[in-house]
Design a protein around this motif. Structure first.
Motif, short mmCIF file in Angstrom:
data_model
loop_
_atom_site.label_atom_id
_atom_site.label_comp_id
_atom_site.label_asym_id
_atom_site.label_seq_id
_atom_site.Cartn_x
_atom_site.Cartn_y
_atom_site.Cartn_z
N LEU A 75 0.68 -1.15 0.01
CA LEU A 75 -0.08 -0.14 0.00
C LEU A 75 0.83 1.20 -0.07
O LEU A 75 0.65 2.21 -0.81
N GLY A 76 1.80 1.29 0.95
CA GLY A 76 2.73 2.42 1.00
C GLY A 76 3.61 2.61 -0.33
O GLY A 76 3.71 3.72 -0.78
N THR A 77 4.01 1.63 -0.97
CA THR A 77 4.65 1.74 -2.29
C THR A 77 3.81 2.26 -3.35
O THR A 77 4.10 3.14 -4.18
N LEU A 78 2.40 1.82 -3.49
CA LEU A 78 1.40 2.22 -4.61
C LEU A 78 1.04 3.93 -4.23
O LEU A 78 1.20 4.47 -5.18
N ILE A 79 0.77 4.30 -3.10
CA ILE A 79 0.81 5.60 -2.72
C ILE A 79 2.02 6.26 -3.06
O ILE A 79 1.86 7.34 -3.64
#
Length: 856
Positions: free
Chosen positions: A328-332
Motif C-alpha cells: 500500500l505504501g509503495t503504491l501511494i
C-alpha cells in the motif's frame, strides 16, 4: 500418495488464505494505526520513483549538450582535453588508407555574460566552432537554409544554426553583433544559417578556424580532429590502428557515445541517498510499530497458539500485515512520486529552456523506474516486520497468555542497559581514535543508545517525572507509572523521537563547524582589495577568460600596486579527473593566503618555481590516493608529465574540488593555457578603493564576462549566501522529524488502545474526561522529554564523530558545542511529543465507559 500431497497443498493454501484474511481484518479494524505505519514507506518510495522517472531524460539532455557540429565516424581529442598542434595527428590520420577525409576543429562552449546586448536575445551559452572552410566540406556537408557558407580566408563572419533564432530572433542573415572573446569584444556578421542534423542542446556559432584561434587565444591550435572513413571500412579496426599510431596521449571516441556530465548523476545520487534515508527511517518505524503490536497482541496470539495455530502461521500473519502495508505504501508513494517528478521536470524544463536549447523533455516510464520502488518498498516493510514476526512465532501459548512479570521486565531492561553501555563505550573509543573510526563510532553510539533505551526508562521517569507532576499534578503521577511499567514500549517511542532530535543537534553542530571553516577560507581567499571574477568561481569549464593585456592595463592604473592572476585547465591523472589552477608565483602570496594542512608556504612555492610541483587540495589528495611528497602523472597536451605533491592546502576557490595548483609557466608549457580566468588586485596604501573600483570597471567594459568587486564586500555577501544555503540542512532535519512524529503518534495511539479497559476503570471510579486527557498528555510529555534527552546526547556524540570524519577528506572543521541547537532540539522534541499526544488524548477522553470496560 498423489491425493495426500494434493490435499496437503490445498490445506496449506487454505491456511495461508486464512492468515491473509486475518491480517486484512486486523489492519482494517485499526485504520489509524495502519495509515500511520503505511505512510512510513510512502516518502522514500516517492523520492526513488521520481528520481528514476526524471534521471534518464536529464542524462539525454546533457548528452545532447555535448553534440558537436559533425556527424563523423571518429573524433580524436587530446586525453587531457586541451588543445594540440594538428600537424602530427593529421599526418597519422592521412597515412591511413581507410580514411576518406579529416579536418581539424577548435571548439569551446562558454556561458555568455549576464549583461549581454539584446541582439543575443535569450541565449545564455553558446559553442564557438572554428572550421577550415576549404576542408570541412569533405567531412561534413552543411545544409544551408539561408544565406551562404564561410569562404576560405574570410574573417569576421559566422554561420548559425537555424534554431538559434528561436532564442535570438534578432539574429538574421546580415546581422552584426559583438561577441565576447579572450581579447575583448569582437564584431561578427551573420552570413548564413544551417539546419543541424539533430537537435543541439547548445547553439553553435561556426566561424573560420583562424577567427576561433584568435577569439580563444590558441594560435595554430585545435582540440579535435573529425575523421570520415571510406564506405565499407572496418570502424573498430581503423580506430584501433589510429589509437596505436597516436599513442596514449589521444583518445578516439564515437561522437554518439559521449557520456552525460557526471554532476547530474551526483545530484541525483544525493536525492537517492535522501530517499534511502527516508526508507530506513520508515523501516525503523515499522519495526518499532510491530514490536509494540506484538506486545499488545500477546494474549490474542497465545489464544491462537492454544487452539492449534503453529509458529509458522503466527509468523506468517505478522509478515503478511507488514507486506500489505509495504505494498500500500509503495503504491501511494508511486502516485506521490509521479506528481513530484512532474513538478521536478517542470522546473528542470524551465531552466533548460533558459540555459540550453533542447526540445521538450518527458518522463521516462521505463521498466527500471517501476521495478525499483515496486521491489524496494515491499521488501523494506517485509524485512522491518520480520524480527517482530519471528519473536511472535517463537512465543509458547503459556508464555503468551501469562502476563510478563515486572521482575522479568526489569531484568531485561538491566541487560539492555549493560549491552547498550558497552556499545556506547566502544563508540566513544572509536571516535577518539581519529577520522577513520569516527563515522563508525558515531553510528555505533546511536545503536548503543537504542539498545540501552529500555534500561534508561526507569531512571529517566524518576528524574523527569517530578517535572511532569508539577504541571499535571496527580495525572502526572499516573503518567509516570504508565511509562515505568512498560519500559520496552517507552523505549520504542523514545528511540523514534531520539533520531529526529539527534538530527537537529547534528545539523546545528555541522552548520556551525562548516561556517567557521568557511569564514577562515574566505578571509584567506579574499585578502586582496579588489577581485575580478568570471560568471562562476571554482568551476571554470564554461568560463571564458581574458588574455594578458587586461592584467597589463589594470597594472598600469595609478592606484594599483599588485595584480595576480589565475589560469585554469582540466585534465586527468590515472583516469581520474583533476582541475588545475595556474598561479603567478611572484604575486600570489601578496593577494591570497592558502590554508596549509601539510607542508608550508615557503617550501611549497620554492618547489613550484623549481620544477613540476603541485599544491594539492586535501580533498583531491584523498580522492586520488595521494600523500605529501608523492609523485603522480598528469596527462597534458604535451603527453604525460610527472608532478610532485609539494604541499596539501586549500582556499575557498578550491574547496570541495579535486584541484592542484601549479605554476603558470608549467600551465603554458604543458597545457597551452595563458588565459586569465580570475584577477586579484592590491591597491597602494591609502588609495580610495571605491575610486579604484570605478577605474577597473571602466576597463572591463570590453570584457563583459568579468565583474569587479571590493573583496571584503564580496566575501561578506558570500558568507551571507552560504549562511542562507545552510537552511537546506535544517529542512532535511525537519523531513527526518516527520517519521519521528508519525512514530510518536503511532505508539501513543497503540498505548491508548492497549489500556482501553484501564482507562475505562479510571472513568468508572470517578475520573473525568479532562483527567484522562491530562494523563495521556502527561505521558506523551514524559516520553517526549525522555526521547529528546536521548536525542541531545546522541546528537552531540554523532555530530562530533561526523565532523571528525570530515578531516579524512581534508575538511579540518573545528567542533563547537551546539548550545543553540540543543535548546532548539529540546523545544522541538517536547512540542512534537505534545502535538503527537493530542489525538490519542482526545480519543482516550471520549471512550465510553461501558464499552471500554468490555474491550478485549
Amino acid at each position: 500418495m498423489t491425493t495426500q500431497s494434493t490435499t496437503h497443498t490445498h490445506g496449506r493454501g487454505a491456511t495461508t488464505w486464512q492468515m491473509t484474511v486475518m491480517a486484512l481484518r486486523y489492519l482494517g479494524g485499526r485504520k489509524l494505526r495502519t495509515t500511520l505505519t503505511t505512510l512510513a514507506i510512502v516518502f522514500g518510495v516517492a523520492l526513488i520513483f521520481s528520481v528514476n522517472l526524471v534521471l534518464p531524460g536529464m542524462r539525454e539532455l546533457f548528452n545532447q549538450s555535448m553534440t558537436t557540429v559533425t556527424g563523423t565516424d571518429v573524433s580524436i581529442t587530446n586525453v587531457a582535453g586541451g588543445t594540440f598542434d594538428p600537424a602530427p595527428v593529421m599526418d597519422v590520420v592521412d597515412r591511413n588508407e581507410d580514411v576518406q577525409a579529416a579536418v581539424g576543429l577548435l571548439y569551446r562552449q562558454f556561458v555568455l555574460p549576464d549583461d549581454k546586448s539584446d541582439v543575443l536575445g535569450d541565449l545564455s551559452q553558446i559553442q564557438i566552432v572554428g572550421v577550415d572552410p576549404a576542408l570541412v566540406d569533405g567531412v561534413y556537408h552543411f545544409v544551408m537554409s539561408e544565406g551562404r557558407f564561410l569562404e576560405p580566408g574570410e574573417s569576421g563572419s559566422v554561420i548559425i544554426s537555424s534554431s538559434v533564432t528561436d532564442l535570438a530572433p534578432q539574429l538574421q542573415v546580415g546581422s552584426t553583433f559583438s561577441l565576447t572573446t579572450v581579447g575583448g569584444l569582437k564584431t561578427f556578421t551573420v552570413v548564413g544559417m544551417y539546419t543541424p542534423e539533430s537537435p543541439l542542446a547548445v547553439p553553435q556559432f561556426i566561424v573560420s578556424l583562424s577567427d576561433a584561434q584568435a577569439a580563444l587565444d590558441q594560435p595554430s591550435m585545435i582540440n579535435t580532429v573529425e575523421v570520415l572513413l571510406k564506405p565499407g571500412a572496418d570502424h573498430d579496426a581503423v580506430t584501433k590502428e589510429l589509437q596505436q599510431a597516436l599513442g596514449g596521449s589521444y583518445t578516439l571516441d564515437d561522437r554518439a557515445a559521449t557520456s552525460a556530465l557526471p554532476s547530474i548523476d551526483v545530484g541525483f545520487a544525493m536525492m537517492s541517498l535522501f530517499a534511502a534515508l527516508a526508507l530506513f527511517l520508515g523501516a525503523f518505524l515499522i519495526f518499532n510499530t510491530f514490536r509494540t503490536v506484538v506486545l499488545e497482541r500477546r494474549r490474542d496470539l497465545g489464544m491462537l497458539r492454544a487452539i492449534g495455530a503453529t509458529r509458522q502461521q503466527i509468523t506468517q500473519t505478522i509478515l503478511v500485515e507488514g507486506l500489505i502495508q509495504g505494498i500500500l505504501g509503495t503504491l501511494i508513494g508511486m502516485v506521490l512520486g509521479y506528481l513530484l517528478a512532474a513538478a521536478l521536470l517542470s522546473g528542470i524544463q524551465s531552466l533548460a529552456d533558459y540555459v540550453t536549447f533542447v526540445g521538450d523533455m518527458k518522463l521516462s516510464f521505463n521498466v527500471t523506474a517501476f521495478a525499483v520502488p515496486l521491489i524496494v518498498g515491499p521488501l523494506v516493510a517485509l524485512v522491518a516486520s520480520y524480527w517482530p514476526a519471528r519473536a511472535a512465532g517463537r512465543m509458547s501459548p503459556l508464555e503468551a497468555l501469562r502476563p510478563v512479570p515486572a521482575a522479568g521486565l526489569r531484568h531485561a531492561a538491566r541487560w539492555s542497559l549493560i549491552a547498550g553501555g558497552l556499545c556506547v563505550a566502544v563508540a566513544v573509543a572509536l571516535m577518539l581514535t581519529g577520522s577513520k573510526g569516527a563515522t563508525f563510532g558515531a553510528v555505533l553510539f546511536m545503536g548503543g543508545m537504542v539498545i540501552a533505551a529500555p534500561g534508561l526508562v526507569l531512571p529517566a521517569s524518576r528524574l523527569f517525572g517530578p517535572l511532569v507532576t508539577l504541571w499535571f499534578n496527580r495525572e502526572g503521577d499516573l503518567a509516570q507509572g504508565n511509562v515505568a511499567r512498560q519500559p520496552g514500549r517507552a523505549a520504542i517511542t523514545g528511540s523514534t523521537l531520539m533520531i529526529g532530535v539527534a538530527s537537529i543537534v547534528m545539523v546545528a553542530a555541522m552548520v556551525s563547524a562548516f561556517m567557521d571553516l568557511g569564514q577562515d577560507l574566505t578571509d584567506g581567499t579574499f585578502a586582496s582589495d579588489i577581485m575580478i571574477l568570471p560568471q562562476s568561481i571554482a568551476v571554470y569549464d564554461n568560463v571564458l577568460g581574458a588574455d594578458q593585456s587586461l592584467a597589463g592595463d589594470i597594472q598600469a592604473l595609478p592606484d594599483v600596486e599588485t595584480v595576480s592572476t589565475l589560469r585554469a585547465a582540466a585534465t586527468t591523472t590515472d583516469g581520474a579527473p583533476l582541475s588545475l589552477l595556474g598561479i603567478d608565483l611572484s604575486t600570489f602570496r601578496d593577494v591570497e593566503t592558502l590554508m596549509f594542512e601539510e607542508g608550508n608556504a615557503d617550501d611549497a612555492f620554492a618547489a613550484l618555481s623549481a620544477g613540476r610541483g603541485a599544491i594539492v587540495t586535501p580533498l583531491g589528495a584523498s580522492t586520488l590516493g595521494l600523500k605529501y611528497g608523492d609523485d603522480f602523472v598528469i596527462e597534458t597536451a604535451e603527453g604525460p608529465q610527472t608532478y610532485k605533491v609539494v604541499a596539501l592546502a586549500q582556499d575557498l576557490l578550491t574547496f570541495k574540488t579535486t584541484t592542484a595548483l601549479i605554476s603558470q609557466e608549467n600551465m603554458a608549457a604543458d597545457f597551452h593555457k595563458s588565459e586569465d580566468v580570475l584577477l586579484m588586485i592590491n591597491l597602494t596604501p591609502g588609495a580610495d578603493k571605491d575610486a579604484a573600483l570605478s577605474e577597473v570597471e571602466s576597463l572591463l567594459a570590453g570584457y563583459p564576462q568579468f565583474t569587479a568587486h571590493l573583496s571584503k564586500d564580496y566575501a561578506d555577501t558570500m558568507m551571507e549566501t552560504t549562511r542562507s544555503a545552510t537552511v537546506m540542512f535544517y529542512i532535511i532535519a525537519a523531513l527526518i522529524l516527520i517519521p519521528a512524529g508519525l512514530g510518536l503518534l503511532n505508539t501513543l495511539t497503540i498505548n491508548v488502545l492497549e489500556r482501553t479497559r484501564e482507562i475505562g476503570m479510571i472513568r468508572a471510579v470517578g475520573g473525568s474526561r479532562s483527567q484522562v486527557r491530562r494523563m495521556v498528555t502527561g505521558e506523551a510529555l514524559l516520553l517526549g522529554i525522555f526521547g529528546a534527552a536521548m536525542g541531545v546526547l546522541t546528537g552531540v556524540a554523532i555530530s562530533y564523530g561526523f565532523i571528525a570524519a570530515f578531516s579524512f577528506i581534508g575538511w579540518d572543521m573545528p567542533y563547537t558545542f551546539p548550545v543553540a541547537g540543543i535548546i532548539a532540539a529540546l523545544i522541538i522534541g517536547i512540542l512534537l511529543a505534545l502535538s503527537a499526544g493530542i489525538m490519542p488524548a482526545r480519543s482516550a477522553a471520549k471512550l465510553d465507559i461501558i464499552r471500554a470496560l468490555q474491550y478485549e
